[in-house]
Design a protein around this motif. Structure first.
Motif, short mmCIF file in Angstrom:
data_model
loop_
_atom_site.label_atom_id
_atom_site.label_comp_id
_atom_site.label_asym_id
_atom_site.label_seq_id
_atom_site.Cartn_x
_atom_site.Cartn_y
_atom_site.Cartn_z
N LEU A 114 43.58 44.63 36.81
CA LEU A 114 43.33 43.34 36.16
C LEU A 114 42.17 42.67 36.88
CD1 LEU A 114 46.78 43.61 36.08
CD2 LEU A 114 46.25 41.82 34.43
N GLU A 115 41.12 42.38 36.13
CA GLU A 115 39.88 41.87 36.71
C GLU A 115 39.32 40.72 35.86
OE1 GLU A 115 37.60 41.79 38.93
OE2 GLU A 115 38.09 43.39 40.34
N ASP A 116 38.46 39.91 36.51
CA ASP A 116 37.79 38.85 35.76
C ASP A 116 36.28 39.05 35.68
OD1 ASP A 116 36.34 36.57 37.77
OD2 ASP A 116 37.73 37.97 38.72
N SER A 117 35.71 39.84 36.59
CA SER A 117 34.25 39.95 36.67
C SER A 117 33.74 41.32 36.24
CB SER A 117 33.77 39.67 38.10
OG SER A 117 34.04 40.78 38.94
N ALA B 61 51.43 51.52 38.18
CA ALA B 61 51.17 50.43 39.12
C ALA B 61 50.14 49.46 38.56
CB ALA B 61 50.68 50.99 40.46
N LEU B 62 50.16 48.24 39.10
CA LEU B 62 49.21 47.21 38.73
C LEU B 62 48.38 46.83 39.95
CD1 LEU B 62 51.54 44.85 36.64
CD2 LEU B 62 49.81 46.43 35.75
N LEU B 63 47.06 46.78 39.75
CA LEU B 63 46.13 46.42 40.83
C LEU B 63 45.41 45.14 40.43
CD1 LEU B 63 44.62 49.96 41.53
CD2 LEU B 63 46.72 48.96 42.45
N PHE B 64 45.52 44.12 41.28
CA PHE B 64 45.00 42.79 40.95
C PHE B 64 43.79 42.40 41.78
CE2 PHE B 64 49.41 42.74 39.70
CZ PHE B 64 49.51 41.88 38.63
N ASP B 65 42.75 41.96 41.10
CA ASP B 65 41.71 41.21 41.77
C ASP B 65 42.33 39.86 42.18
OD1 ASP B 65 39.06 40.41 42.58
OD2 ASP B 65 38.97 39.22 40.74
N MET B 66 41.62 39.08 42.98
CA MET B 66 42.19 37.80 43.44
C MET B 66 41.40 36.60 42.91
SD MET B 66 43.07 36.57 47.35
CE MET B 66 41.33 36.50 47.82
N ASP B 67 40.17 36.41 43.41
CA ASP B 67 39.39 35.23 43.04
C ASP B 67 38.92 35.30 41.59
OD1 ASP B 67 39.04 33.71 45.69
OD2 ASP B 67 38.50 35.75 46.23
N LEU C 264 40.40 43.15 31.27
CA LEU C 264 39.43 42.15 31.71
C LEU C 264 39.86 40.78 31.18
CD1 LEU C 264 36.70 41.90 33.23
CD2 LEU C 264 35.58 42.12 31.01
N VAL C 265 39.98 39.84 32.11
CA VAL C 265 40.30 38.45 31.77
C VAL C 265 39.13 37.61 32.29
CG1 VAL C 265 42.02 36.60 31.89
CG2 VAL C 265 42.74 39.00 32.11
N PRO C 266 38.07 37.45 31.50
CA PRO C 266 36.85 36.80 32.00
C PRO C 266 37.09 35.39 32.51
CG PRO C 266 36.48 37.88 29.89
CD PRO C 266 37.95 37.86 30.10
N ASP C 267 36.43 35.07 33.61
CA ASP C 267 36.53 33.74 34.20
C ASP C 267 35.26 32.96 33.89
OD1 ASP C 267 37.31 31.52 35.73
OD2 ASP C 267 36.55 32.39 37.58
N LEU C 268 34.16 33.30 34.57
CA LEU C 268 32.91 32.56 34.42
C LEU C 268 31.85 33.30 33.63
CD1 LEU C 268 32.65 31.21 38.08
CD2 LEU C 268 33.40 29.94 36.06
N ILE C 269 31.96 34.62 33.58
CA ILE C 269 30.93 35.43 32.93
C ILE C 269 31.52 36.16 31.73
CG2 ILE C 269 29.29 37.32 33.22
CD1 ILE C 269 29.18 36.67 36.17
N GLY D 90 36.86 49.22 38.85
CA GLY D 90 38.09 49.79 38.32
C GLY D 90 37.83 51.00 37.45
N VAL D 91 36.84 50.91 36.59
CA VAL D 91 36.50 52.03 35.71
C VAL D 91 36.02 53.22 36.53
CG1 VAL D 91 34.89 52.81 33.94
CG2 VAL D 91 35.99 50.58 33.72
N ALA D 92 35.19 52.95 37.55
CA ALA D 92 34.68 54.04 38.41
C ALA D 92 35.80 54.72 39.17
CB ALA D 92 33.64 53.49 39.37
#
Length: 219
Positions: free
Chosen positions: A168-171, A7-13, A187-192, A178-180
């Motif tokens: 799938l995360e950006d932050s 399965a795939l779990l997506f963050d949003m913002d 990780l697909v970094p957005d701002l950080i 997710g790791v916990a």
């Protein structure tokens, strides 16, 4: 095809939606209205946090709980107006990734720190709601990111073992969650930009969702 995940779990913002810039703009407008200086360090510290955690963070940052509450109330109202009346931009590659996941019949869910009422507006107005039968919002778990609760709940909704899920995360906060939870995290970094430690914890760090899709096809 025998994949290494179920399965795939997506963050949003910041991951699927380019909404962090809208949130920043709303906070800056609220700060100007209230006479509060909003600097970049303060904004960066809130990336990936739930509203409740953001309020606590701002209260500590400003050393003023009442002022933090007023700032949050004003910025949330402005942000909601922006979400309801302005375009909600998509992150490059998200539609292609979701189209692929749908064509492959891969179970997927959204796991966002955003409150349910706001998350539903974002998913509906952005056009992404059609890709997801299952979503978990920040006000539906006891502890939000960086705690693992939201990803554990999302995996349970899909009937998948967390260790068989790709997040799938950006932050950094989201990646920690997710790791916990025991999942592997792209990780697909957005701002950080991630630290070296965070890079080591991630399954991969991708420059965008096109790269993430290329990787997913091989797993």
């Amino acid at each position: 095809m025998n994949r290494s995940f179920d399965a795939l779990l997506f963050d949003m913002d910041g991951l699927m939606l380019d909404t962090e810039t809208l949130s920043y703009a709303a906070t800056r407008r609220a700060g100007a209205e209230l006479g509060i200086q909003i600097d970049d360090a303060m904004l960066m510290g809130m990336v990936g946090l739930s509203e409740a955690r953001c309020t606590r963070y701002i209260a500590e940052y400003l050393a003023n709980e009442k002022l933090a509450a007023r700032l949050q109330q004003t910025s949330r109202a402005g942000y909601r107006r922006m979400l309801e009346h302005e375009e909600i931009p998509l992150k490059p590659g998200i539609v292609e990734l979701l189209d692929w996941a749908e064509s492959q019949g891969i179970p997927r869910a959204v796991a966002t720190s955003t409150r349910r009422a706001v998350a539903d507006v974002k998913l509906a107005r952005s056009g992404l709601a059609r890709y997801f039968r299952h979503t978990i919002a920040g006000d539906e778990v006891a502890r939000t990111k960086p705690e693992p609760d939201i990803y554990l709940a999302a995996a349970a909704l899909l009937g998948a073992a967390p260790e068989r899920c790709i997040v799938l995360e950006d932050s950094p906060y989201g990646m920690q969650a997710g790791v916990a939870a025991g999942a592997r995290v792209i990780l697909v970094p957005d701002l950080i930009a991630p630290s070296e430690t965070q890079r080591a914890q991630a399954l991969a760090v991708c420059g965008d969702l096109h790269q993430a899709l290329t990787l997913l096809r091989t797993l």
